[in-house]
Design a protein around this motif. Structure first.
Motif, PDB file in Angstrom:
ATOM      1  N   ILE A  16      64.631  66.359   8.583  1.00  0.00           N
ATOM      2  CA  ILE A  16      65.060  65.042   7.880  1.00  0.00           C
ATOM      3  C   ILE A  16      63.936  64.241   7.352  1.00  0.00           C
ATOM      4  CG2 ILE A  16      66.887  64.837   9.509  1.00  0.00           C
ATOM      5  CD1 ILE A  16      65.273  62.614  11.261  1.00  0.00           C
ATOM      6  N   GLY A  17      62.677  64.723   7.450  1.00  0.00           N
ATOM      7  CA  GLY A  17      61.479  64.095   7.107  1.00  0.00           C
ATOM      8  C   GLY A  17      61.173  64.435   5.669  1.00  0.00           C
ATOM      9  N   GLY A  18      61.799  65.451   5.262  1.00  0.00           N
ATOM     10  CA  GLY A  18      61.029  65.817   3.667  1.00  0.00           C
ATOM     11  C   GLY A  18      59.532  66.049   3.768  1.00  0.00           C
ATOM     12  N   ASP A  19      58.843  65.617   2.777  1.00  0.00           N
ATOM     13  CA  ASP A  19      57.322  65.604   2.355  1.00  0.00           C
ATOM     14  C   ASP A  19      56.635  64.869   3.536  1.00  0.00           C
ATOM     15  OD1 ASP A  19      57.896  67.267   0.360  1.00  0.00           O
ATOM     16  OD2 ASP A  19      57.640  65.740  -1.284  1.00  0.00           O
ATOM     17  N   THR A  20      57.251  64.017   3.994  1.00  0.00           N
ATOM     18  CA  THR A  20      56.392  63.137   5.251  1.00  0.00           C
ATOM     19  C   THR A  20      56.800  63.693   6.811  1.00  0.00           C
ATOM     20  OG1 THR A  20      58.027  61.411   5.317  1.00  0.00           O
ATOM     21  CG2 THR A  20      56.337  61.004   3.755  1.00  0.00           C
ATOM     22  N   TRP A  21      57.369  65.105   6.865  1.00  0.00           N
ATOM     23  CA  TRP A  21      57.453  65.253   8.009  1.00  0.00           C
ATOM     24  C   TRP A  21      56.641  65.356   9.260  1.00  0.00           C
ATOM     25  CZ3 TRP A  21      55.401  69.460  10.559  1.00  0.00           C
ATOM     26  CH2 TRP A  21      54.728  70.582   9.867  1.00  0.00           C
ATOM     27  N   ARG A  22      55.253  65.711   8.616  1.00  0.00           N
ATOM     28  CA  ARG A  22      54.142  65.652   9.550  1.00  0.00           C
ATOM     29  C   ARG A  22      53.932  63.980  10.333  1.00  0.00           C
ATOM     30  NH1 ARG A  22      52.365  69.212   5.754  1.00  0.00           N
ATOM     31  NH2 ARG A  22      51.830  70.991   6.506  1.00  0.00           N
ATOM     32  N   GLU A  23      54.347  63.114   9.513  1.00  0.00           N
ATOM     33  CA  GLU A  23      54.100  61.660  10.277  1.00  0.00           C
ATOM     34  C   GLU A  23      55.184  61.588  11.380  1.00  0.00           C
ATOM     35  OE1 GLU A  23      54.012  58.663   7.089  1.00  0.00           O
ATOM     36  OE2 GLU A  23      53.208  60.089   5.614  1.00  0.00           O
ATOM     37  N   LEU A  24      56.272  62.020  11.403  1.00  0.00           N
ATOM     38  CA  LEU A  24      57.180  62.286  12.182  1.00  0.00           C
ATOM     39  C   LEU A  24      56.864  62.820  13.610  1.00  0.00           C
ATOM     40  CD1 LEU A  24      60.346  62.765  10.145  1.00  0.00           C
ATOM     41  CD2 LEU A  24      59.690  60.614  11.150  1.00  0.00           C
ATOM     42  N   MET A  25      55.828  63.754  13.625  1.00  0.00           N
ATOM     43  CA  MET A  25      55.569  64.800  14.923  1.00  0.00           C
ATOM     44  C   MET A  25      55.304  64.112  16.008  1.00  0.00           C
ATOM     45  SD  MET A  25      56.461  67.706  14.124  1.00  0.00           S
ATOM     46  CE  MET A  25      55.638  68.530  15.418  1.00  0.00           C
ATOM     47  N   PRO A  26      54.370  62.883  16.133  1.00  0.00           N
ATOM     48  CA  PRO A  26      54.316  62.274  17.509  1.00  0.00           C
ATOM     49  C   PRO A  26      55.630  61.776  18.156  1.00  0.00           C
ATOM     50  CG  PRO A  26      52.601  61.480  15.762  1.00  0.00           C
ATOM     51  CD  PRO A  26      53.685  62.365  15.034  1.00  0.00           C
ATOM     52  N   SER A  27      56.548  61.235  16.864  1.00  0.00           N
ATOM     53  CA  SER A  27      57.875  60.539  17.451  1.00  0.00           C
ATOM     54  C   SER A  27      58.814  61.474  17.917  1.00  0.00           C
ATOM     55  CB  SER A  27      58.600  59.714  16.530  1.00  0.00           C
ATOM     56  OG  SER A  27      57.578  58.641  16.159  1.00  0.00           O
ATOM     57  N   ALA A  28      58.605  62.728  17.280  1.00  0.00           N
ATOM     58  CA  ALA A  28      59.567  63.762  17.613  1.00  0.00           C
ATOM     59  C   ALA A  28      59.315  64.420  19.149  1.00  0.00           C
ATOM     60  CB  ALA A  28      59.364  65.106  16.483  1.00  0.00           C
ATOM     61  N   ARG A  29      57.620  64.602  19.309  1.00  0.00           N
ATOM     62  CA  ARG A  29      57.493  64.999  20.752  1.00  0.00           C
ATOM     63  C   ARG A  29      57.644  63.831  21.716  1.00  0.00           C
ATOM     64  NH1 ARG A  29      53.175  68.873  22.034  1.00  0.00           N
ATOM     65  NH2 ARG A  29      52.202  68.339  23.888  1.00  0.00           N
ATOM     66  N   ARG A  30      57.684  62.879  21.368  1.00  0.00           N
ATOM     67  CA  ARG A  30      57.992  61.658  22.307  1.00  0.00           C
ATOM     68  C   ARG A  30      59.354  61.717  22.565  1.00  0.00           C
ATOM     69  NH1 ARG A  30      60.021  57.388  20.947  1.00  0.00           N
ATOM     70  NH2 ARG A  30      59.058  57.390  18.957  1.00  0.00           N
ATOM     71  N   ILE A  31      60.084  61.675  21.582  1.00  0.00           N
ATOM     72  CA  ILE A  31      61.649  61.713  21.742  1.00  0.00           C
ATOM     73  C   ILE A  31      62.168  62.982  22.832  1.00  0.00           C
ATOM     74  CG2 ILE A  31      63.979  61.951  20.568  1.00  0.00           C
ATOM     75  CD1 ILE A  31      62.465  60.025  18.496  1.00  0.00           C
ATOM     76  N   ALA A  32      61.524  64.168  22.359  1.00  0.00           N
ATOM     77  CA  ALA A  32      61.895  65.258  22.999  1.00  0.00           C
ATOM     78  C   ALA A  32      61.961  65.085  24.665  1.00  0.00           C
ATOM     79  CB  ALA A  32      60.911  66.586  22.673  1.00  0.00           C
ATOM     80  N   PHE A  33      60.640  64.376  24.914  1.00  0.00           N
ATOM     81  CA  PHE A  33      60.256  64.358  26.420  1.00  0.00           C
ATOM     82  C   PHE A  33      61.558  63.226  27.125  1.00  0.00           C
ATOM     83  CE2 PHE A  33      56.370  66.494  25.597  1.00  0.00           C
ATOM     84  CZ  PHE A  33      56.477  67.503  26.569  1.00  0.00           C
ATOM     85  N   GLU A  34      61.735  62.195  25.959  1.00  0.00           N
ATOM     86  CA  GLU A  34      62.784  61.281  26.444  1.00  0.00           C
ATOM     87  C   GLU A  34      63.999  62.040  26.631  1.00  0.00           C
ATOM     88  OE1 GLU A  34      62.648  58.277  23.411  1.00  0.00           O
ATOM     89  OE2 GLU A  34      60.933  57.507  24.123  1.00  0.00           O
ATOM     90  N   LEU A  35      64.450  62.860  25.975  1.00  0.00           N
ATOM     91  CA  LEU A  35      65.680  63.622  25.912  1.00  0.00           C
ATOM     92  C   LEU A  35      65.671  64.416  27.389  1.00  0.00           C
ATOM     93  CD1 LEU A  35      66.368  64.394  22.268  1.00  0.00           C
ATOM     94  CD2 LEU A  35      67.735  63.136  23.632  1.00  0.00           C
TER      95      LEU A  35
END
Length: 99
Positions: A36-55
């Motif tokens: 879902i992040g397109g060319d800026t996917w790397r910027e989403l990584m801290p949030s993706a990791r945090r959300i994974a642990f929230e889930l």
């Protein structure tokens, strides 16, 4: 985080991919970020990791490293695994749903 992708979007994508793959396969947080992040996917990584642990805290997924469940303070690559329905009994995917 890019403004066009919200935490809710990223959460939904992680859950979508995890459910699609089932409990026998895992995904990397980058799979959802790239999806879902397109060319800026790397910027989403801290949030993706945090959300994974929230889930994981909600019992919706397991977060693993080398096949073992890990806590949010772990360093290095992680994988996300869907939790089968029996273990999820009584949990709601969305806050608006009542069990």
């Amino acid at each position: 985080m890019p403004e066009q992708v919200s935490d809710a979007d990223l959460r939904a994508e992680i859950l979508r991919i995890a459910e699609q793959r089932g409990s026998s396969k895992t995904l990397c947080p980058s799979d959802a970020a790239r999806s879902i992040g397109g060319d800026t996917w790397r910027e989403l990584m801290p949030s993706a990791r945090r959300i994974a642990f929230e889930l994981a805290a909600e019992g919706l997924v397991d977060v693993t490293q080398h096949g073992d469940r890990v806590e949010s303070d772990v360093r290095g690559p992680i994988r996300i695994r869907w939790v089968d329905e029996p273990a999820r009994e009584g949990l709601s995917l969305t806050p608006s749903e009542s069990p």
